[in-house]
Write an enzyme that holds these catalytic residues in place. Structure first.
Site: not given
Length: 285
Positions: A43, A116, A153
């Site tokens: 990431e 995200k 993540c």
């Protein structure tokens, strides 16, 4: 169809995007030498993990899609070596900032953006200061090496994300990651918890999971984070087949037979036996 998938990990160099991109390309070339098909980088690999503190100066790290040079660089790499790569980046879009990802296919073509979905907030991980929650929904990307589902993540902690991408047809799940110590409590050791959550996604959905984390100590102002690496690959039963340690830069690669995995998923029956009519209650809480 058989494919090879690679996870990478490395220590980011503070304030030097060019050096970090070169590291990513170096490791990607190592993966190419192992005849891999899909390469996963960590990431926000172009920079240090700037979210450890709240500082307006780091908004200058954000880039626009698709007119930043990084996309051309990795597009050419993927085209030259017939590789598929998710590319994580800090995105500036109009007046908003996102933690984003695109997938570059083996022809060098660049996908739409995934942003995200789940944004964490806590000591050392001040992502809500920088990132707007994603507005794209979960995405699965069609490639010549199968369909890949990508979360970023904190997304990896949510079973709804993994299950949705599997239902959307993903053959493998990939999670670029930045996770390490908890500065408010050095006794917290989350590595096994982190892995176990994704092992559960893998086993419950009968799908391989690939996670790429960073390593090394990063210091910003009075906050120190020690990223614990542990990048790993599971098979479709949730068994870790390859894993890296907490100190070594490098790559790990695993081969999968996607046809056999699909047959196993079909024969096991838990997708057949799902009861979506009962699951709507989740949305009431």
């Amino acid at each position: 169809m058989k494919i090879k998938v690679t996870a990478t990990q490395f220590k980011s160099i503070k304030g030097d995007k060019e050096a970090n991109i070169n590291k990513a390309l170096y490791l990607s070339n190592l993966a190419v030498s192992q005849k891999t098909n899909i390469i996963l980088l960590q990431e926000l690999f172009q920079t240090e993990y700037f979210c450890s503190t709240k500082n307006l100066k780091f908004f200058d790290y954000a880039i626009s899609f698709p007119d930043n040079r990084i996309f051309e660089t990795f597009s050419n790499f993927c085209k030259n070596y017939k590789i598929v790569m998710p590319i994580s980046f800090f995105e500036k879009h109009e007046n908003n900032y996102f933690n984003s990802l695109v997938v570059i296919n083996s022809k060098g073509e660049i996908s739409d953006v995934y942003r995200k979905s789940h944004i964490p907030e806590g000591p050392g991980y001040n992502e809500k200061f920088y990132f707007t929650p994603g507005n794209t929904g979960f995405k699965v990307f069609e490639t010549v090496y199968g369909k890949i589902g990508c979360g970023i993540c904190w997304d990896q902690w949510f079973p709804e994300c993994a299950r949705t991408m599997t239902l959307m047809g993903a053959d493998v799940l990939l999670y670029p990651t930045a996770i390490g110590s908890e500065p408010q409590d050095p006794l917290i050791k989350s590595k096994l918890h982190w892995q176990n959550v994704m092992i559960g996604h893998s086993a419950a959905n009968q799908i391989p999971v690939i996670a790429s984390n960073r390593i090394g100590e990063e210091i910003e102002e009075d906050v120190t984070l020690s990223f614990y690496g542990g990048s790993f690959i599971t098979d479709h039963l949730g068994n870790i087949t390859k894993e890296m340690d907490g100190k070594t830069e490098g790559v790990i690669t695993n081969e999968f037979d996607l046809d056999l995995i699909k047959q196993y998923r079909q024969s096991w029956g838990n997708f057949r036996d799902r009861r979506p009519d009962l699951y709507k209650k989740i949305c009431d809480f």
